[in-house]
Design an enzyme around this catalytic site. Structure first.
Site, short mmCIF file in Angstrom:
data_model
loop_
_atom_site.label_atom_id
_atom_site.label_comp_id
_atom_site.label_asym_id
_atom_site.label_seq_id
_atom_site.Cartn_x
_atom_site.Cartn_y
_atom_site.Cartn_z
N GLY A 290 5.41 2.96 -0.14
CA GLY A 290 6.05 3.69 -1.23
C GLY A 290 5.08 3.77 -2.39
O GLY A 290 3.87 3.63 -2.20
N SER B 186 0.84 -1.19 0.00
CA SER B 186 0.00 0.00 0.00
C SER B 186 0.87 1.24 0.00
O SER B 186 2.10 1.16 0.12
CB SER B 186 -0.93 0.00 1.21
OG SER B 186 -0.19 0.32 2.36
N LYS B 187 0.21 2.39 -0.11
CA LYS B 187 0.90 3.68 -0.24
C LYS B 187 1.95 3.90 0.84
O LYS B 187 2.97 4.52 0.60
CB LYS B 187 -0.11 4.82 -0.17
CG LYS B 187 -0.99 4.90 -1.39
CD LYS B 187 -1.26 6.35 -1.74
CE LYS B 187 -2.10 6.50 -2.98
NZ LYS B 187 -1.69 5.68 -4.11
N ARG B 188 1.67 3.35 2.04
CA ARG B 188 2.63 3.65 3.11
C ARG B 188 3.99 2.97 2.86
O ARG B 188 4.99 3.31 3.49
CB ARG B 188 2.05 3.29 4.48
CG ARG B 188 2.03 1.86 4.81
CD ARG B 188 1.20 1.57 6.06
NE ARG B 188 0.73 0.21 6.01
CZ ARG B 188 1.41 -0.82 6.48
NH1 ARG B 188 2.57 -0.63 7.05
NH2 ARG B 188 0.92 -2.04 6.37
#
Ligand code: GLU
Length: 491
Positions: free
Chosen positions: A264, A260-262
């Site tokens: 990268g 997920s976005k966290r």
């Protein structure tokens, strides 16, 4: 032999995810390997989560990765994708067919009624399945509900389809990647195939489209396995041939959670914005589940297509190692054609006045800075000293490499030599720099690299960077003189 036809069917509820890119790639490879066709279908039945921006992003990203699709409605000489929302008039006919055959029924339940059923299940700690309350409504009851203004949804009857086509509620299929998979269909609720507003749900539209588009093999993420059992029953209820299915393991982050976005970047376009090359990205995602037979990991799309076999794809999850992607991207940056690389590098240099350099000079700059970088965005900082008049010193560099007596002597002597330097001749500059280093070594015992650190520090503010000959040549006599004299005077 039947024609091999595969598809990638993204839902445009976000930019093209790197996981979807892998699914697209494996479908593309399977088609290439088997002389088949690879189709793009935009699954936008959920209008609320769809946006044109995402559709465009999906197109552009697939094209940038080289995963061009083989057919679709012709739009000005190019293939557009198939788009479900443009096909809404197709689905009701097939829903009616299922109603007529008794494999589907109208459901008049309101959202509130369904919610109450769900709450009841939660209270009793049971997994929710629809009560089938509407399955046996009489024509009069239905007419009455219609008269109340209720619009029915259409539900698929799992049990009827199961009983008609299977001896046992547990149904099986042979997955191309995972082998035998099975599911107890008595645990699946009768699901909606057409919403009360007349639009199809994913599980229904996907079957109708795959059937009409004659998709022979469906390769997708394992998060769809539970859908596959529902879809198999729909194919059977329609009297259609069931395609072959292959489910790929998931792509997990290094900490083994969902990527997920966290962690990268996750969208292809985000990776590109950060300076990853599409060739490196596609090579990297190919290795998420597939291994080359010769162990040689750096491979072009064509080379991968030659070697790809779907039954050799790993059935387990893959870890998305950002470090490995960085390494691989660095390898591609190193060997890329310099003109192409320079072109790709330009967006990362837009804070500089590129007109200060000729195209040939810019290519030299990129050539001499590309070696250690892993992403193109590294260039923004790495080429800074080639632009503008003044430079910024990295921490400690001035104190160590400019402000000492030894450094000042080196700089003064360098300054005195500059008029004899041939700034238009990189080779000659290398010779002159070599003579310069030797002079300090022979006369003062100063190590050549220390001498060069000082000159480099005065010209770039750093002790590492591009080739010194290139730096001198690209900066030119005037700027070199200016920076050297500034370093002398700032003491
Ligand atoms: N539209 C679905 C998704 O984006 C994929 C459908 C499929 O491959 O069957 O997850």
């Amino acid at each position: 032999m039947e024609e091999i036809r595969v598809r990638i069917a993204p839902s445009p509820s976000g930019n093209l995810h790197i996981g979807t890119a892998r699914t697209a790639l494996f479908n593309y490879l399977f088609a290439k390997k088997n002389n088949g066709k690879y189709v793009l279908r935009i699954e936008d039945t959920d209008a609320e989560r769809t946006s044109q921006e995402y559709i465009d992003n999906i197109f552009d990203s697939l094209k940038a990765l080289g995963l061009n699709w083989d057919e679709g409605p012709d739009v000005g000489g190019e293939y557009g994708p198939y788009t479900q929302s443009e096909r809404f008039d197709i689905y009701p006919k097939y829903a009616q067919m299922l109603l007529d055959k008794g494999f589907a029924y109208e459901c008049f339940c309101t959202p509130e009624e369904l919610e109450a059923e769900k709450e009841e299940a939660t209270k009793n700690k049971k997994a929710y399945v629809y009560s089938k309350k509407c399955q046996n409504l009489t024509e009069e009851e239905k007419a009455k509900l219609r008269a109340e203004g209720r619009k029915p949804a259409i539900r698929f009857s799992i049990e009827k389809a199961q009983k008609a086509f299977h001896n046992n509620p547990v149904i099986h299929f042979d997955d191309l990647v995972k082998g035998d998979l099975h599911q107890d269909t008595s645990l699946i609720g009768d699901f909606v195939i057409m919403k009360s507003n007349g639009t199809p749900t994913y599980n229904f539209a996907v079957v109708i489209d795959d059937m009409l588009m004659k998709i022979s093999h469906i390769i997708r993420g394992e998060d769809h396995i539970s859908n596959t059992f529902k879809q198999i029953l729909i194919y059977e209820a329609l009297g259609a041939e069931v395609p072959k299915f292959g489910h790929l393991g998931m792509i997990l982050a290094p900490d083994r959670s969902k990527l997920s976005k966290r962690h990268g970047a996750t969208a292809v376009s985000e990776f590109v914005e950060k300076g990853y090359l599409t060739e490196a990205l596609i090579n990297f995602v190919a290795l998420l589940g597939w291994s080359p037979s010769d162990g040689q990991e750096i491979k072009s799309l064509d080379e991968i297509a030659q070697d790809f076999r779907i039954n050799e794809v790993s059935s387990s999850n893959s870890i998305f190692e950002y470090d490995k992607l960085n390494w691989m991207n660095g390898q591609y940056i190193k060997k890329m054609d310099i003109k192409e690389l320079t072109q790709l590098a330009k967006p990362f240099l837009n804070k500089y006045d590129l007109t200060e350099l000729t195209q040939a000079q810019l290519e030299k700059v990129i050539e001499s800075t590309r070696e250690p970088i892993t992403v193109l965005s590294d260039l923004t900082n790495d080429v800074a000293y080639f632009f503008g008049k003044d430079i910024e010193f990295e921490e400690g560099v001035k104190e160590k490499n400019i402000d000492t007596e030894q450094a000042q002597n080196i700089l003064k002597y360098f300054d005195s030599q500059l008029d004899s330097y041939d700034f238009n001749n990189e080779e000659k500059l290398h010779e002159q720099l070599a003579e310069f280093r030797t002079y300090f070594k022979e006369n003062f015992g100063i190590k050549p690299k220390e001498t060069m650190w000082t000159v480099r520090a005065a010209l770039t503010g750093r002790t590492h960077g591009a080739d010194m000959g290139v730096i001198l040549e690209v900066l030119g006599k005037e700027k070199v003189k200016y920076r050297i004299q500034k370093a002398i005077n700032c003491k």
